[in-house]
Design a protein around this motif. Sequence first.
Motif, PDB file in Angstrom:
ATOM      1  N   ARG A   1     101.278  39.308  71.731  1.00  0.00           N
ATOM      2  CA  ARG A   1     100.478  38.958  72.896  1.00  0.00           C
ATOM      3  C   ARG A   1     101.094  37.841  73.746  1.00  0.00           C
ATOM      4  O   ARG A   1     100.880  37.800  74.954  1.00  0.00           O
ATOM      5  CB  ARG A   1      99.091  38.552  72.422  1.00  0.00           C
ATOM      6  CG  ARG A   1      98.071  38.465  73.464  1.00  0.00           C
ATOM      7  CD  ARG A   1      96.684  38.523  72.823  1.00  0.00           C
ATOM      8  NE  ARG A   1      95.736  38.863  73.822  1.00  0.00           N
ATOM      9  CZ  ARG A   1      95.426  40.092  74.181  1.00  0.00           C
ATOM     10  NH1 ARG A   1      95.981  41.110  73.587  1.00  0.00           N
ATOM     11  NH2 ARG A   1      94.549  40.306  75.128  1.00  0.00           N
ATOM     12  N   PHE A   2     101.824  36.931  73.115  1.00  0.00           N
ATOM     13  CA  PHE A   2     102.322  35.759  73.840  1.00  0.00           C
ATOM     14  C   PHE A   2     103.840  35.609  73.804  1.00  0.00           C
ATOM     15  O   PHE A   2     104.469  35.404  74.836  1.00  0.00           O
ATOM     16  CB  PHE A   2     101.655  34.479  73.301  1.00  0.00           C
ATOM     17  CG  PHE A   2     100.171  34.491  73.451  1.00  0.00           C
ATOM     18  CD1 PHE A   2      99.579  34.291  74.691  1.00  0.00           C
ATOM     19  CD2 PHE A   2      99.349  34.732  72.360  1.00  0.00           C
ATOM     20  CE1 PHE A   2      98.204  34.321  74.843  1.00  0.00           C
ATOM     21  CE2 PHE A   2      97.971  34.769  72.508  1.00  0.00           C
ATOM     22  CZ  PHE A   2      97.395  34.560  73.744  1.00  0.00           C
ATOM     23  N   ILE A   3     104.428  35.669  72.613  1.00  0.00           N
ATOM     24  CA  ILE A   3     105.856  35.355  72.493  1.00  0.00           C
ATOM     25  C   ILE A   3     106.724  36.365  73.236  1.00  0.00           C
ATOM     26  O   ILE A   3     107.602  35.977  74.015  1.00  0.00           O
ATOM     27  CB  ILE A   3     106.277  35.245  71.012  1.00  0.00           C
ATOM     28  CG1 ILE A   3     105.604  34.022  70.387  1.00  0.00           C
ATOM     29  CG2 ILE A   3     107.791  35.167  70.885  1.00  0.00           C
ATOM     30  CD1 ILE A   3     105.831  33.887  68.886  1.00  0.00           C
ATOM     31  N   ARG A   4     106.503  37.643  73.018  1.00  0.00           N
ATOM     32  CA  ARG A   4     107.360  38.640  73.699  1.00  0.00           C
ATOM     33  C   ARG A   4     107.268  38.538  75.225  1.00  0.00           C
ATOM     34  O   ARG A   4     108.309  38.546  75.899  1.00  0.00           O
ATOM     35  CB  ARG A   4     107.033  40.033  73.189  1.00  0.00           C
ATOM     36  CG  ARG A   4     107.568  40.247  71.795  1.00  0.00           C
ATOM     37  CD  ARG A   4     107.594  41.706  71.395  1.00  0.00           C
ATOM     38  NE  ARG A   4     108.225  41.806  70.094  1.00  0.00           N
ATOM     39  CZ  ARG A   4     107.629  42.299  69.025  1.00  0.00           C
ATOM     40  NH1 ARG A   4     106.406  42.760  69.095  1.00  0.00           N
ATOM     41  NH2 ARG A   4     108.268  42.348  67.873  1.00  0.00           N
ATOM     42  N   PRO A   5     106.054  38.439  75.804  1.00  0.00           N
ATOM     43  CA  PRO A   5     106.006  38.260  77.264  1.00  0.00           C
ATOM     44  C   PRO A   5     106.659  36.956  77.727  1.00  0.00           C
ATOM     45  O   PRO A   5     107.326  36.929  78.767  1.00  0.00           O
ATOM     46  CB  PRO A   5     104.505  38.268  77.578  1.00  0.00           C
ATOM     47  CG  PRO A   5     103.872  39.010  76.450  1.00  0.00           C
ATOM     48  CD  PRO A   5     104.714  38.692  75.246  1.00  0.00           C
ATOM     49  N   GLU A   6     106.487  35.870  76.956  1.00  0.00           N
ATOM     50  CA  GLU A   6     107.127  34.603  77.318  1.00  0.00           C
ATOM     51  C   GLU A   6     108.645  34.754  77.285  1.00  0.00           C
ATOM     52  O   GLU A   6     109.343  34.265  78.184  1.00  0.00           O
ATOM     53  CB  GLU A   6     106.710  33.495  76.355  1.00  0.00           C
ATOM     54  CG  GLU A   6     105.320  32.973  76.585  1.00  0.00           C
ATOM     55  CD  GLU A   6     104.928  31.917  75.561  1.00  0.00           C
ATOM     56  OE1 GLU A   6     105.818  31.210  75.038  1.00  0.00           O
ATOM     57  OE2 GLU A   6     103.728  31.806  75.283  1.00  0.00           O
ATOM     58  N   GLU A   7     109.154  35.414  76.245  1.00  0.00           N
ATOM     59  CA  GLU A   7     110.598  35.600  76.150  1.00  0.00           C
ATOM     60  C   GLU A   7     111.127  36.443  77.305  1.00  0.00           C
ATOM     61  O   GLU A   7     112.214  36.183  77.813  1.00  0.00           O
ATOM     62  CB  GLU A   7     110.965  36.223  74.803  1.00  0.00           C
ATOM     63  CG  GLU A   7     110.823  35.251  73.655  1.00  0.00           C
ATOM     64  CD  GLU A   7     111.145  35.858  72.301  1.00  0.00           C
ATOM     65  OE1 GLU A   7     111.225  37.109  72.194  1.00  0.00           O
ATOM     66  OE2 GLU A   7     111.317  35.083  71.346  1.00  0.00           O
ATOM     67  N   ALA A   8     110.356  37.429  77.723  1.00  0.00           N
ATOM     68  CA  ALA A   8     110.776  38.251  78.867  1.00  0.00           C
ATOM     69  C   ALA A   8     110.851  37.402  80.137  1.00  0.00           C
ATOM     70  O   ALA A   8     111.801  37.535  80.920  1.00  0.00           O
ATOM     71  CB  ALA A   8     109.809  39.424  79.055  1.00  0.00           C
ATOM     72  N   ARG A   9     109.867  36.520  80.331  1.00  0.00           N
ATOM     73  CA  ARG A   9     109.900  35.638  81.507  1.00  0.00           C
ATOM     74  C   ARG A   9     111.076  34.657  81.429  1.00  0.00           C
ATOM     75  O   ARG A   9     111.744  34.401  82.429  1.00  0.00           O
ATOM     76  CB  ARG A   9     108.577  34.869  81.644  1.00  0.00           C
ATOM     77  CG  ARG A   9     107.449  35.705  82.228  1.00  0.00           C
ATOM     78  CD  ARG A   9     106.238  34.866  82.589  1.00  0.00           C
ATOM     79  NE  ARG A   9     105.605  34.215  81.450  1.00  0.00           N
ATOM     80  CZ  ARG A   9     104.769  34.794  80.598  1.00  0.00           C
ATOM     81  NH1 ARG A   9     104.460  36.078  80.753  1.00  0.00           N
ATOM     82  NH2 ARG A   9     104.227  34.127  79.607  1.00  0.00           N
ATOM     83  N   LEU A  10     111.319  34.120  80.236  1.00  0.00           N
ATOM     84  CA  LEU A  10     112.439  33.197  80.064  1.00  0.00           C
ATOM     85  C   LEU A  10     113.771  33.902  80.312  1.00  0.00           C
ATOM     86  O   LEU A  10     114.669  33.358  80.953  1.00  0.00           O
ATOM     87  CB  LEU A  10     112.416  32.579  78.663  1.00  0.00           C
ATOM     88  CG  LEU A  10     111.317  31.554  78.403  1.00  0.00           C
ATOM     89  CD1 LEU A  10     111.220  31.253  76.910  1.00  0.00           C
ATOM     90  CD2 LEU A  10     111.546  30.285  79.198  1.00  0.00           C
ATOM     91  N   HIS A  11     113.894  35.112  79.807  1.00  0.00           N
ATOM     92  CA  HIS A  11     115.132  35.876  80.003  1.00  0.00           C
ATOM     93  C   HIS A  11     115.338  36.186  81.481  1.00  0.00           C
ATOM     94  O   HIS A  11     116.459  36.046  82.003  1.00  0.00           O
ATOM     95  CB  HIS A  11     115.104  37.166  79.182  1.00  0.00           C
ATOM     96  CG  HIS A  11     116.399  37.905  79.240  1.00  0.00           C
ATOM     97  ND1 HIS A  11     116.625  38.907  80.153  1.00  0.00           N
ATOM     98  CD2 HIS A  11     117.527  37.763  78.515  1.00  0.00           C
ATOM     99  CE1 HIS A  11     117.849  39.361  79.979  1.00  0.00           C
ATOM    100  NE2 HIS A  11     118.422  38.688  79.002  1.00  0.00           N
TER     101      HIS A  11
END
Length: 159
Positions: free
Chosen positions: A131-141
Amino acid sequence: MAMSDLRDLSLPRLLDMPPLWLLLFVGLARVQAVRWPVWPVELPLVDLAAGVLVGGGVLLMGLALIEMRRARTTIVPHLQPEALVTSGVFARTRNPIYLGDLCILAGLILFWKAWPSLVLVPLFAWLVTDRFIRPEEARLHARFGARFEHWAQRTRRWL
């Protein structure tokens, strides 16, 4: 983080925050401990481990918040980060706040001797990752590209 940033979030997204999920999982564990206790035997080493987990979780979160504040970036998972924080505890784990949440949950479950609720720990880890880490990582990438990739290669998501 400006107040206008929070106004950009819808009410469902404002309510979809990791601390609220943590409170829900802690509440479930507490209900299990009180309503359906299982083997509530006092074990001093378990109490020590519980204290270390809760204290360590709070410490991890505090150190992460200090690093994020120093970098002047948001702690709100749904917002766009202003900086890629790779120093301090972020040099050891990409998600020290979520790891702190997990430690607190596990520590409270141990303290309450809510053994069946230990199943909530991996469930919480899965929920936070999805719910949080994968979307955050996508934004960071998307924002930091190769810098994020390099950090992600040398720093584990959890431990």
